[in-house]
Motif scaffolding. Structure first.
Motif, mmCIF file in Angstrom:
data_model
loop_
_atom_site.group_PDB
_atom_site.id
_atom_site.type_symbol
_atom_site.label_atom_id
_atom_site.label_comp_id
_atom_site.label_asym_id
_atom_site.label_seq_id
_atom_site.Cartn_x
_atom_site.Cartn_y
_atom_site.Cartn_z
ATOM 1 N N ALA A 132 -16.005 21.263 -5.068
ATOM 2 C CA ALA A 132 -15.300 22.053 -6.073
ATOM 3 C C ALA A 132 -15.692 23.522 -6.025
ATOM 4 C CB ALA A 132 -15.548 21.481 -7.469
ATOM 5 N N GLU A 133 -16.945 23.795 -5.650
ATOM 6 C CA GLU A 133 -17.377 25.191 -5.553
ATOM 7 C C GLU A 133 -16.556 25.936 -4.493
ATOM 8 O OE1 GLU A 133 -20.244 23.030 -7.781
ATOM 9 O OE2 GLU A 133 -19.502 22.600 -5.766
ATOM 10 N N ALA A 134 -16.311 25.284 -3.381
ATOM 11 C CA ALA A 134 -15.479 25.900 -2.344
ATOM 12 C C ALA A 134 -14.045 26.087 -2.835
ATOM 13 C CB ALA A 134 -15.493 25.043 -1.080
ATOM 14 N N ALA A 135 -13.513 25.071 -3.505
ATOM 15 C CA ALA A 135 -12.145 25.169 -4.021
ATOM 16 C C ALA A 135 -12.012 26.296 -5.039
ATOM 17 C CB ALA A 135 -11.719 23.840 -4.646
ATOM 18 N N ARG A 136 -13.047 26.509 -5.821
ATOM 19 C CA ARG A 136 -13.008 27.604 -6.800
ATOM 20 C C ARG A 136 -12.950 28.956 -6.097
ATOM 21 N NH1 ARG A 136 -16.951 28.268 -12.105
ATOM 22 N NH2 ARG A 136 -15.943 30.164 -12.907
ATOM 23 N N ILE A 137 -13.743 29.116 -5.033
ATOM 24 C CA ILE A 137 -13.700 30.366 -4.271
ATOM 25 C C ILE A 137 -12.304 30.613 -3.714
ATOM 26 C CG2 ILE A 137 -14.510 31.458 -2.130
ATOM 27 C CD1 ILE A 137 -17.252 30.109 -2.696
ATOM 28 N N VAL A 138 -11.717 29.579 -3.124
ATOM 29 C CA VAL A 138 -10.388 29.728 -2.508
ATOM 30 C C VAL A 138 -9.341 30.025 -3.572
ATOM 31 C CG1 VAL A 138 -8.591 28.522 -1.200
ATOM 32 C CG2 VAL A 138 -11.004 28.273 -0.546
ATOM 33 N N THR A 139 -9.407 29.337 -4.698
ATOM 34 C CA THR A 139 -8.412 29.519 -5.756
ATOM 35 C C THR A 139 -8.477 30.909 -6.359
ATOM 36 O OG1 THR A 139 -8.549 27.153 -6.268
ATOM 37 C CG2 THR A 139 -7.551 28.568 -7.937
ATOM 38 N N GLU A 140 -9.677 31.448 -6.473
ATOM 39 C CA GLU A 140 -9.848 32.757 -7.113
ATOM 40 C C GLU A 140 -9.759 33.916 -6.126
ATOM 41 O OE1 GLU A 140 -13.588 32.506 -9.137
ATOM 42 O OE2 GLU A 140 -12.823 31.121 -10.678
ATOM 43 N N PHE A 141 -9.615 33.632 -4.846
ATOM 44 C CA PHE A 141 -9.683 34.669 -3.823
ATOM 45 C C PHE A 141 -8.513 35.644 -3.874
ATOM 46 C CE2 PHE A 141 -8.916 36.156 0.578
ATOM 47 C CZ PHE A 141 -10.119 36.796 0.815
ATOM 48 N N GLY A 142 -7.324 35.137 -4.128
ATOM 49 C CA GLY A 142 -6.162 36.020 -4.225
ATOM 50 C C GLY A 142 -5.211 35.965 -3.054
ATOM 51 N N ALA A 143 -5.511 35.173 -2.016
ATOM 52 C CA ALA A 143 -4.558 35.001 -0.912
ATOM 53 C C ALA A 143 -3.431 34.087 -1.370
ATOM 54 C CB ALA A 143 -5.266 34.388 0.302
ATOM 55 N N PRO A 144 -2.234 34.228 -0.789
ATOM 56 C CA PRO A 144 -1.140 33.317 -1.149
ATOM 57 C C PRO A 144 -1.563 31.864 -0.923
ATOM 58 C CG PRO A 144 -0.310 35.158 0.137
ATOM 59 C CD PRO A 144 -1.803 35.260 0.176
ATOM 60 N N LEU A 145 -1.466 31.049 -1.965
ATOM 61 C CA LEU A 145 -2.035 29.705 -1.937
ATOM 62 C C LEU A 145 -1.057 28.710 -2.539
ATOM 63 C CD1 LEU A 145 -4.495 27.757 -1.607
ATOM 64 C CD2 LEU A 145 -5.249 28.535 -3.881
ATOM 65 N N VAL A 146 -0.809 27.638 -1.802
ATOM 66 C CA VAL A 146 0.017 26.529 -2.287
ATOM 67 C C VAL A 146 -0.830 25.267 -2.254
ATOM 68 C CG1 VAL A 146 2.105 25.155 -1.982
ATOM 69 C CG2 VAL A 146 2.116 27.586 -1.357
ATOM 70 N N TYR A 147 -0.997 24.631 -3.398
ATOM 71 C CA TYR A 147 -1.631 23.325 -3.463
ATOM 72 C C TYR A 147 -0.539 22.257 -3.515
ATOM 73 C CZ TYR A 147 -6.421 24.897 -4.462
ATOM 74 O OH TYR A 147 -7.686 25.434 -4.380
ATOM 75 N N VAL A 148 -0.631 21.290 -2.623
ATOM 76 C CA VAL A 148 0.251 20.131 -2.689
ATOM 77 C C VAL A 148 -0.553 19.011 -3.325
ATOM 78 C CG1 VAL A 148 1.740 18.548 -1.410
ATOM 79 C CG2 VAL A 148 1.447 20.903 -0.615
ATOM 80 N N GLY A 149 -0.205 18.663 -4.558
ATOM 81 C CA GLY A 149 -1.003 17.725 -5.330
ATOM 82 C C GLY A 149 -0.851 16.291 -4.865
ATOM 83 N N TRP A 150 -1.817 15.466 -5.276
ATOM 84 C CA TRP A 150 -1.749 14.038 -4.942
ATOM 85 C C TRP A 150 -0.492 13.406 -5.516
ATOM 86 C CZ3 TRP A 150 -3.439 9.345 -7.870
ATOM 87 C CH2 TRP A 150 -3.466 8.212 -7.045
ATOM 88 N N ASP A 151 -0.020 13.919 -6.652
ATOM 89 C CA ASP A 151 1.181 13.334 -7.262
ATOM 90 C C ASP A 151 2.420 13.488 -6.385
ATOM 91 O OD1 ASP A 151 1.212 16.096 -7.661
ATOM 92 O OD2 ASP A 151 1.639 15.990 -9.815
ATOM 93 N N ALA A 152 2.395 14.437 -5.440
ATOM 94 C CA ALA A 152 3.561 14.657 -4.579
ATOM 95 C C ALA A 152 3.820 13.496 -3.623
ATOM 96 C CB ALA A 152 3.397 15.951 -3.789
#
Length: 312
Positions: free
Chosen positions: A174-194
Motif C-alpha cells: 500500500a505504501e507503494a500504491a500511495r506514492i503512485v496515486t499521489e505522484f500526479g502522472a496520468p493514472l487509470v486503476y482498473v478495479g477488481w469489480d471490472a
C-alpha cells in the motif's frame, strides 16, 4: 502504422499470463520489455513465468528484467492459495529457451522513458506497484515523461478480495500504491469489480478457449488452481480475470463501460482497512481527481477481445 509503445510490469501469476499473451498478440502495440516485481510470487519466479508465457504465446520475444524483490515496508504474503506455489497452477510450466535479460527492471523503465520522446510510452502494471513507486522516488522528472499508467489495482467501486475494502495488488504494498496515486502522472486503476459479473469467464467461455488451440488451452490450464478456488467461492467453474480485464481496458478502450476520475487516497494505516483505496465518489474532499477508476467493462466486447488475441 506506428505502434504505441508499452512496458508491462508484472508479478506474473496465472491471470497475468493470460493478459501477457493477449498483449503479445495485439499488433497495434509494441511491448518494449517486461519488468517483474514480487507479489503473487517472488520476482524471480515471476520472471520465469513471464518467459514461459512469451514462449507459449509464439509471437515476438521482448526482454524480461527483474525489478524489486521486496515491498517498501510490508512483509510479502504470496498468493499461493490462488495461483499455486509457482504462480501457474503447479503443473510444471517452465521456459525451455528464454532467459532473464541482465539489468535492473526499475532502471530499465527510467532508461526507456529517457530514450523516447515524452508522452510516447504507456506503463501497464499487473501486480504490486513497488517498481513504479521506486522509479518515481529515484527520478520523478523522468517518470513524468510517461504517457499514462494503467494499473490492475483497487477494489474499484466495490469490495475487496483480500479484505472487505482491499484488493490484493494494492494491499501487498500500500505504501507503494500511495506514492503512485499521489505522484500526479496520468493514472487509470482498473478495479477488481471490472472483471466480475458478466465479465467473468464461465464454462462456455472456458470451453471455447480450451478447444481453440495450444495458447487458449495454456491460458486456461495455468489458471487451474484459481478455477478450483472459484468453484467453492462462486458455486461453479469460472475465472475472474482481473489482469486480462486491465489489459483489455488499456489496449482496447471500447471495452470500458464505466470509468470516471476521482480523488483517491490509499490507506496505509496499521488497521483493518490497510490497502483500501478511498474513492471520493461524491466529491466530499473538494480535491482534484488524481486517478481514473475503471469499474465496469462491456462483457461482450471484453470477451471478444480476449478470444481474438488468444486465437479463439
Amino acid at each position: 502504422m506506428d505502434k504505441r509503445k508499452i512496458i508491462i510490469d508484472t508479478d506474473c501469476g496465472s491471470d497475468d499470463a493470460m493478459a501477457i499473451a493477449m498483449a503479445l498478440h495485439d499488433d497495434r502495440y509494441e511491448i518494449l520489455f517486461f519488468t517483474t516485481v514480487s507479489g503473487n510470487v517472488h520476482a524471480h519466479q515471476a520472471a520465469v513465468n513471464t518467459l514461459t508465457t512469451i514462449e507459449r504465446a509464439g509471437s515476438y520475444e521482448p526482454p524480461v528484467y527483474i525489478g524489486c524483490t521486496e515491498m517498501l515496508l510490508k512483509k510479502l504474503e504470496y498468493a499461493y492459495e490462488t495461483h499455486g506455489q509457482d504462480g501457474m497452477g503447479d503443473i510444471g510450466l517452465v521456459p525451455t529457451r528464454l532467459k532473464v535479460t541482465p539489468g535492473n527492471g526499475v532502471l530499465k523503465i527510467l532508461e526507456a522513458l529517457e530514450a523516447h520522446e515524452p508522452n510516447t510510452i504507456d506503463i501497464i502494471t499487473l501486480g504490486t506497484l513497488t517498481n513504479i513507486a521506486v522509479a518515481m522516488r529515484l527520478a520523478p522528472d523522468t517518470m513524468r515523461r510517461v504517457r499514462r499508467i494503467v494499473s490492475m489495482g483497487t477494489a474499484g467501486l466495490g469490495t475487496g478480495n483480500v479484505s472487505p475494502v482491499a484488493e490484493f495488488n494494492i494491499w501487498q504494498d500500500a505504501e507503494a500504491a500511495r506514492i503512485v496515486t499521489e505522484f500526479g502522472a496520468p493514472l487509470v486503476y482498473v478495479g477488481w469489480d471490472a472483471c466480475l459479473g458478466d465479465a467473468m469467464l464461465g464454462p462456455d467461455d472456458l470451453k471455447r478457449l480450451t478447444e481453440s488451440g495450444p495458447l487458449g488451452r495454456f491460458a486456461v490450464e495455468c489458471n487451474r488452481q484459481l478455477m478450483e478456488m472459484n468453484e467453492q467461492r462462486f458455486g461453479y467453474p469460472c475465472l475472474d480475470m482481473a489482469d486480462p480485464a486491465a489489459m483489455a481496458a488499456a489496449l482496447e478502450p471500447d471495452c470500458i463501460a464505466e470509468c470516471d476520475e476521482y480523488y483517491c487516497e490509499v490507506d496505509t494505516s496499521n488497521g483493518p482497512s490497510y490497502g483500501g483505496v478511498l474513492v471520493d465518489t461524491y466529491r466530499f474532499s473538494g480535491k482534484q481527481p488524481n486517478a481514473a477508476i475503471c469499474s465496469k467493462l462491456h462483457a461482450d466486447r471484453f470477451k471478444e477481445y480476449l478470444f481474438r488475441t488468444l486465437g479463439a
